[in-house]
Design a protein around this motif. Structure first.
Motif, PDB file in Angstrom:
ATOM      1  N   SER A  23       0.847  -1.192   0.000  1.00 51.37           N
ATOM      2  CA  SER A  23       0.000   0.000   0.000  1.00 51.37           C
ATOM      3  C   SER A  23       0.890   1.253   0.000  1.00 51.37           C
ATOM      4  CB  SER A  23      -0.908   0.016   1.227  1.00 51.37           C
ATOM      5  OG  SER A  23      -0.139   0.198   2.393  1.00 51.37           O
ATOM      6  N   ASN A  24       0.312   2.374  -0.342  1.00 46.69           N
ATOM      7  CA  ASN A  24       1.075   3.630  -0.387  1.00 46.69           C
ATOM      8  C   ASN A  24       1.610   4.008   0.985  1.00 46.69           C
ATOM      9  OD1 ASN A  24       0.802   3.996  -3.122  1.00 46.69           O
ATOM     10  ND2 ASN A  24      -1.048   5.218  -2.930  1.00 46.69           N
ATOM     11  N   ARG A  25       0.813   3.750   2.037  1.00 47.76           N
ATOM     12  CA  ARG A  25       1.237   4.088   3.394  1.00 47.76           C
ATOM     13  C   ARG A  25       2.457   3.267   3.796  1.00 47.76           C
ATOM     14  NH1 ARG A  25      -1.710   2.989   9.019  1.00 47.76           N
ATOM     15  NH2 ARG A  25      -0.547   4.468  10.253  1.00 47.76           N
ATOM     16  N   ALA A  26       2.423   1.981   3.494  1.00 48.86           N
ATOM     17  CA  ALA A  26       3.553   1.117   3.837  1.00 48.86           C
ATOM     18  C   ALA A  26       4.782   1.492   3.020  1.00 48.86           C
ATOM     19  CB  ALA A  26       3.181  -0.342   3.598  1.00 48.86           C
ATOM     20  N   MET A  27       4.592   1.847   1.778  1.00 49.43           N
ATOM     21  CA  MET A  27       5.730   2.241   0.948  1.00 49.43           C
ATOM     22  C   MET A  27       6.360   3.530   1.477  1.00 49.43           C
ATOM     23  SD  MET A  27       6.358   0.161  -1.456  1.00 49.43           S
ATOM     24  CE  MET A  27       5.681  -1.067  -2.516  1.00 49.43           C
ATOM     25  N   PHE A  28       5.533   4.488   1.909  1.00 44.30           N
ATOM     26  CA  PHE A  28       6.059   5.748   2.439  1.00 44.30           C
ATOM     27  C   PHE A  28       6.774   5.519   3.759  1.00 44.30           C
ATOM     28  CE2 PHE A  28       5.639   9.745   4.824  1.00 44.30           C
ATOM     29  CZ  PHE A  28       6.346  10.565   3.964  1.00 44.30           C
ATOM     30  N   ALA A  29       6.241   4.625   4.581  1.00 48.08           N
ATOM     31  CA  ALA A  29       6.869   4.352   5.870  1.00 48.08           C
ATOM     32  C   ALA A  29       8.241   3.715   5.684  1.00 48.08           C
ATOM     33  CB  ALA A  29       5.978   3.436   6.704  1.00 48.08           C
ATOM     34  N   ASN A  30       8.424   2.952   4.643  1.00 48.33           N
ATOM     35  CA  ASN A  30       9.700   2.289   4.396  1.00 48.33           C
ATOM     36  C   ASN A  30      10.589   3.057   3.429  1.00 48.33           C
ATOM     37  OD1 ASN A  30       8.994   0.161   6.072  1.00 48.33           O
ATOM     38  ND2 ASN A  30       7.976  -0.924   4.413  1.00 48.33           N
ATOM     39  N   LEU A  31      10.196   4.271   3.092  1.00 44.59           N
ATOM     40  CA  LEU A  31      10.971   5.052   2.139  1.00 44.59           C
ATOM     41  C   LEU A  31      12.336   5.444   2.713  1.00 44.59           C
ATOM     42  CD1 LEU A  31      10.848   6.346  -0.665  1.00 44.59           C
ATOM     43  CD2 LEU A  31       9.882   8.365   0.396  1.00 44.59           C
ATOM     44  N   PHE A  32      12.360   5.831   3.980  1.00 43.67           N
ATOM     45  CA  PHE A  32      13.595   6.239   4.647  1.00 43.67           C
ATOM     46  C   PHE A  32      13.799   5.380   5.892  1.00 43.67           C
ATOM     47  CE2 PHE A  32      12.026  10.201   2.650  1.00 43.67           C
ATOM     48  CZ  PHE A  32      13.054  10.374   1.754  1.00 43.67           C
ATOM     49  N   PRO A  33      14.311   4.173   5.734  1.00 47.96           N
ATOM     50  CA  PRO A  33      14.500   3.321   6.913  1.00 47.96           C
ATOM     51  C   PRO A  33      15.578   3.890   7.826  1.00 47.96           C
ATOM     52  CG  PRO A  33      15.498   2.304   5.006  1.00 47.96           C
ATOM     53  CD  PRO A  33      14.769   3.521   4.518  1.00 47.96           C
ATOM     54  N   GLY A  34      15.281   3.948   9.105  1.00 47.58           N
ATOM     55  CA  GLY A  34      16.244   4.458  10.075  1.00 47.58           C
ATOM     56  C   GLY A  34      16.272   5.965  10.197  1.00 47.58           C
ATOM     57  N   PHE A  35      15.398   6.653   9.497  1.00 41.70           N
ATOM     58  CA  PHE A  35      15.415   8.124   9.526  1.00 41.70           C
ATOM     59  C   PHE A  35      15.066   8.648  10.921  1.00 41.70           C
ATOM     60  CE2 PHE A  35      13.371  12.287   8.814  1.00 41.70           C
ATOM     61  CZ  PHE A  35      14.455  12.954   8.278  1.00 41.70           C
ATOM     62  N   GLY A  36      14.089   8.038  11.578  1.00 44.73           N
ATOM     63  CA  GLY A  36      13.688   8.480  12.917  1.00 44.73           C
ATOM     64  C   GLY A  36      14.822   8.326  13.915  1.00 44.73           C
ATOM     65  N   ILE A  37      15.505   7.188  13.858  1.00 46.35           N
ATOM     66  CA  ILE A  37      16.633   6.954  14.759  1.00 46.35           C
ATOM     67  C   ILE A  37      17.748   7.949  14.469  1.00 46.35           C
ATOM     68  CG2 ILE A  37      18.426   5.292  15.372  1.00 46.35           C
ATOM     69  CD1 ILE A  37      16.344   3.100  14.776  1.00 46.35           C
ATOM     70  N   ALA A  38      17.979   8.244  13.212  1.00 47.50           N
ATOM     71  CA  ALA A  38      19.026   9.193  12.843  1.00 47.50           C
ATOM     72  C   ALA A  38      18.703  10.602  13.347  1.00 47.50           C
ATOM     73  CB  ALA A  38      19.216   9.201  11.337  1.00 47.50           C
ATOM     74  N   VAL A  39      17.455  10.997  13.273  1.00 49.93           N
ATOM     75  CA  VAL A  39      17.061  12.324  13.753  1.00 49.93           C
ATOM     76  C   VAL A  39      17.283  12.429  15.262  1.00 49.93           C
ATOM     77  CG1 VAL A  39      15.069  13.837  14.131  1.00 49.93           C
ATOM     78  CG2 VAL A  39      15.449  12.825  11.890  1.00 49.93           C
ATOM     79  N   VAL A  40      16.898  11.400  15.994  1.00 49.38           N
ATOM     80  CA  VAL A  40      17.090  11.404  17.449  1.00 49.38           C
ATOM     81  C   VAL A  40      18.577  11.420  17.793  1.00 49.38           C
ATOM     82  CG1 VAL A  40      16.757  10.041  19.550  1.00 49.38           C
ATOM     83  CG2 VAL A  40      14.879  10.317  17.938  1.00 49.38           C
ATOM     84  N   ALA A  41      19.370  10.607  17.116  1.00 52.29           N
ATOM     85  CA  ALA A  41      20.807  10.555  17.395  1.00 52.29           C
ATOM     86  C   ALA A  41      21.484  11.887  17.058  1.00 52.29           C
ATOM     87  CB  ALA A  41      21.447   9.422  16.600  1.00 52.29           C
ATOM     88  N   PHE A  42      21.128  12.475  15.944  1.00 49.40           N
ATOM     89  CA  PHE A  42      21.728  13.751  15.562  1.00 49.40           C
ATOM     90  C   PHE A  42      21.311  14.860  16.521  1.00 49.40           C
ATOM     91  CE2 PHE A  42      21.801  17.720  13.065  1.00 49.40           C
ATOM     92  CZ  PHE A  42      23.158  17.757  12.785  1.00 49.40           C
ATOM     93  N   SER A  43      20.058  14.858  16.948  1.00 48.69           N
ATOM     94  CA  SER A  43      19.591  15.865  17.911  1.00 48.69           C
ATOM     95  C   SER A  43      20.333  15.732  19.233  1.00 48.69           C
ATOM     96  CB  SER A  43      18.094  15.733  18.144  1.00 48.69           C
ATOM     97  OG  SER A  43      17.397  15.911  16.936  1.00 48.69           O
ATOM     98  N   ALA A  44      20.543  14.504  19.686  1.00 52.01           N
ATOM     99  CA  ALA A  44      21.283  14.282  20.928  1.00 52.01           C
ATOM    100  C   ALA A  44      22.726  14.764  20.773  1.00 52.01           C
ATOM    101  CB  ALA A  44      21.238  12.803  21.305  1.00 52.01           C
TER     102      ALA A  44
END
Length: 63
Positions: A23-44
């Motif tokens: 589905s489009n939602r699943a494809m968008f969620a997997n578009l940038f794998p690890g992006f959330g973790i990277a944002v948290v790590a970079f912010s820290a």
């Protein structure tokens, strides 16, 4: 006789396209794998760096 007047002979082979994994939602969620973790790590990192540099700049300016 089939309940549908026109039976698609390729329906079984095309069924995977309607699976929720594709589905489009699943494809968008997997578009940038690890992006959330990277944002948290970079912010820290930025937060720690700013705190460390602000303490260091205070130490240097007092001398």
């Amino acid at each position: 006789m089939s309940p549908f007047p026109y039976r698609d002979p390729w329906a079984k082979r095309e069924a995977w396209r309607k699976h929720p994994v594709f589905s489009n939602r699943a494809m968008f969620a997997n578009l940038f794998p690890g992006f959330g973790i990277a944002v948290v790590a970079f912010s820290a990192y930025v937060l720690a760096d700013n705190i460390f540099l602000s303490k260091r700049s205070q130490e240097v300016s007092h001398h």
